[in-house]
Design a protein around this motif. Structure first.
Motif, PDB file in Angstrom:
ATOM      1  N   THR A   1       0.825  -1.226   0.000  1.00 53.20           N
ATOM      2  CA  THR A   1       0.000   0.000   0.000  1.00 53.20           C
ATOM      3  C   THR A   1       0.852   1.267   0.000  1.00 53.20           C
ATOM      4  OG1 THR A   1      -0.222   0.116   2.419  1.00 53.20           O
ATOM      5  CG2 THR A   1      -1.864  -1.195   1.223  1.00 53.20           C
TER       6      THR A   1
ATOM      7  N   ARG B   1       3.137   6.554  -2.697  1.00 55.03           N
ATOM      8  CA  ARG B   1       4.275   6.940  -3.538  1.00 55.03           C
ATOM      9  C   ARG B   1       3.794   7.463  -4.901  1.00 55.03           C
ATOM     10  NH1 ARG B   1       9.631   4.788  -2.178  1.00 55.03           N
ATOM     11  NH2 ARG B   1       9.521   3.954  -0.071  1.00 55.03           N
TER      12      ARG B   1
ATOM     13  N   ARG C   1       1.376  11.720  13.021  1.00 55.09           N
ATOM     14  CA  ARG C   1       0.282  12.377  12.315  1.00 55.09           C
ATOM     15  C   ARG C   1      -1.044  12.050  13.011  1.00 55.09           C
ATOM     16  NH1 ARG C   1       1.169   8.326   7.378  1.00 55.09           N
ATOM     17  NH2 ARG C   1      -0.047   6.601   8.203  1.00 55.09           N
TER      18      ARG C   1
ATOM     19  N   ARG D   1      10.957  10.117   8.647  1.00 52.10           N
ATOM     20  CA  ARG D   1       9.742   9.496   8.125  1.00 52.10           C
ATOM     21  C   ARG D   1       8.990   8.779   9.260  1.00 52.10           C
ATOM     22  NH1 ARG D   1       8.695   5.917   3.589  1.00 52.10           N
ATOM     23  NH2 ARG D   1      10.763   5.017   3.531  1.00 52.10           N
TER      24      ARG D   1
ATOM     25  N   ARG E   1       1.046   0.900   6.872  1.00 50.74           N
ATOM     26  CA  ARG E   1       1.195   1.491   8.202  1.00 50.74           C
ATOM     27  C   ARG E   1      -0.075   1.353   9.039  1.00 50.74           C
ATOM     28  NH1 ARG E   1       5.050   2.009   5.493  1.00 50.74           N
ATOM     29  NH2 ARG E   1       6.792   3.472   5.609  1.00 50.74           N
TER      30      ARG E   1
ATOM     31  N   ARG F   1      -5.837   9.982   2.294  1.00 50.26           N
ATOM     32  CA  ARG F   1      -6.014   8.638   2.851  1.00 50.26           C
ATOM     33  C   ARG F   1      -7.409   8.115   2.523  1.00 50.26           C
ATOM     34  NH1 ARG F   1      -1.575   7.676   5.610  1.00 50.26           N
ATOM     35  NH2 ARG F   1      -2.353   5.590   6.046  1.00 50.26           N
TER      36      ARG F   1
ATOM     37  N   ASP G   1       5.257   9.699  10.237  1.00 45.12           N
ATOM     38  CA  ASP G   1       4.247   8.641  10.095  1.00 45.12           C
ATOM     39  C   ASP G   1       3.606   8.288  11.444  1.00 45.12           C
ATOM     40  OD1 ASP G   1       4.974   8.610   7.438  1.00 45.12           O
ATOM     41  OD2 ASP G   1       6.102   6.738   7.528  1.00 45.12           O
TER      42      ASP G   1
HETATM   43  O1   DC Z   1       6.050   1.594   2.815  1.00 46.39           O
HETATM   44  P1   DC Z   1       6.654   2.776   2.035  1.00 46.39           P
HETATM   45  O2   DC Z   1       7.996   3.157   2.563  1.00 46.39           O
HETATM   46  O3   DC Z   1       6.642   2.536   0.566  1.00 46.39           O
HETATM   47  O4   DC Z   1       5.643   3.989   2.319  1.00 46.39           O
HETATM   48  C1   DC Z   1       5.869   5.292   1.833  1.00 46.39           C
HETATM   49  C2   DC Z   1       5.129   6.290   2.719  1.00 46.39           C
HETATM   50  O5   DC Z   1       3.717   6.133   2.538  1.00 46.39           O
HETATM   51  C3   DC Z   1       5.357   6.116   4.223  1.00 46.39           C
HETATM   52  O6   DC Z   1       6.406   6.922   4.712  1.00 46.39           O
HETATM   53  C4   DC Z   1       4.041   6.501   4.843  1.00 46.39           C
HETATM   54  C5   DC Z   1       3.023   6.283   3.773  1.00 46.39           C
HETATM   55  N1   DC Z   1       2.156   5.125   3.999  1.00 46.39           N
HETATM   56  C6   DC Z   1       1.065   5.294   4.804  1.00 46.39           C
HETATM   57  O7   DC Z   1       0.885   6.369   5.373  1.00 46.39           O
HETATM   58  N2   DC Z   1       0.174   4.292   4.965  1.00 46.39           N
HETATM   59  C7   DC Z   1       0.364   3.102   4.397  1.00 46.39           C
HETATM   60  N3   DC Z   1      -0.534   2.125   4.577  1.00 46.39           N
HETATM   61  C8   DC Z   1       1.504   2.887   3.580  1.00 46.39           C
HETATM   62  C9   DC Z   1       2.407   3.917   3.418  1.00 46.39           C
END
Ligand code: DC
Length: 208
Positions: A33, A38, A172, A165, A115, A93, A169
């Motif tokens: 996801t 991205r 928030r 990051r 996440r 989101r 993350d």
């Molecule tokens: O898993 P990744 O590193 O490819 O994710 C990139 C960014 O996307 C991460 O820093 C936070 C966001 N993300 C999110 O908020 N919720 C998710 N389910 C997946 C990623």
């Protein structure tokens, strides 16, 4: 019948590797996801620029399609930071929820990693794993990955990026990075890939 595996955790903890191996082992479909965020982050950098004006980012997030996930320019450090920023916008989101929940219902089972899969997207998932590792171990792994891809960076820069990051993350307001109360913790700091995968597969077998 659907069978949903939710795999959450911070950047570069090994979620992707574990998710792919689990999906291959059980014959489940897999959705990373993070790629959705991205896609939005990349488009925002290209079309809006570093200001990432929220109204325009929200508009871009309505245009994400499955084909976009195959782009080969989504794995750069710049796109990762932009993804983390656009992911903090609640409307972005919301616009990505249906895509993820539809995917989770695939007949034959699905693994989603991200996440907020176990907390927000699929709170009733059959198995929830929270994959984590120390920031230093994660930075080491990500640094090697970026180096192999020819990105000009340093370990210290990658570590600072990982920590920034994680902070964004986790802090928030909407769907922060947090382990679901019923998630199984898998700390991969001192595990080989094979060991981490074996532990994940064993945890899923136990629930099937
Ligand atoms: O898993 P990744 O590193 O490819 O994710 C990139 C960014 O996307 C991460 O820093 C936070 C966001 N993300 C999110 O908020 N919720 C998710 N389910 C997946 C990623």
């Amino acid at each position: 019948m659907s069978f949903i595996v939710a795999i959450d955790g911070p950047a570069a903890a090994g979620k992707g590797t574990v998710s792919k191996a689990v999906a291959a082992h059980f014959g489940f479909a897999h959705l990373d996801t993070g790629l959705l965020y991205r896609v939005v982050g990349r488009a925002a950098l290209a079309k809006i620029g570093p200001s990432l004006d929220p109204e325009r980012v929200i508009a871009l997030s309505t245009e994400v399609s499955a084909d976009d996930l195959d782009r080969n320019d989504l794995r750069t450090a710049a796109v990762a930071q932009a993804a983390s920023k656009v992911a903090a916008i609640p409307e972005v989101r919301e616009n990505l929820v249906t895509f993820q929940r539809d995917f989770a219902q695939r007949a034959g089972g699905a693994v989603l990693d991200g996440r907020d899969i176990g907390t927000v997207i699929c709170p009733d998932a059959d198995v929830k794993l929270f994959v984590t590792a120390s920031a230093e171990r994660r930075a080491e792994r990500r640094f090697k990955e970026l180096e192999q891809r020819g990105e000009d960076t340093s370990y210290d820069t990658v570590l600072a990026d990982v920590i920034a990051r994680d902070k964004r993350d986790s802090e928030r307001d909407v769907a922060p990075l947090i382990a679901a109360a019923d998630a199984i913790l898998l700390d991969t700091s001192d595990l080989s890939i094979d060991e981490a995968v074996a532990q994940a597969i064993a945890a899923i077998h136990a629930k099937r």
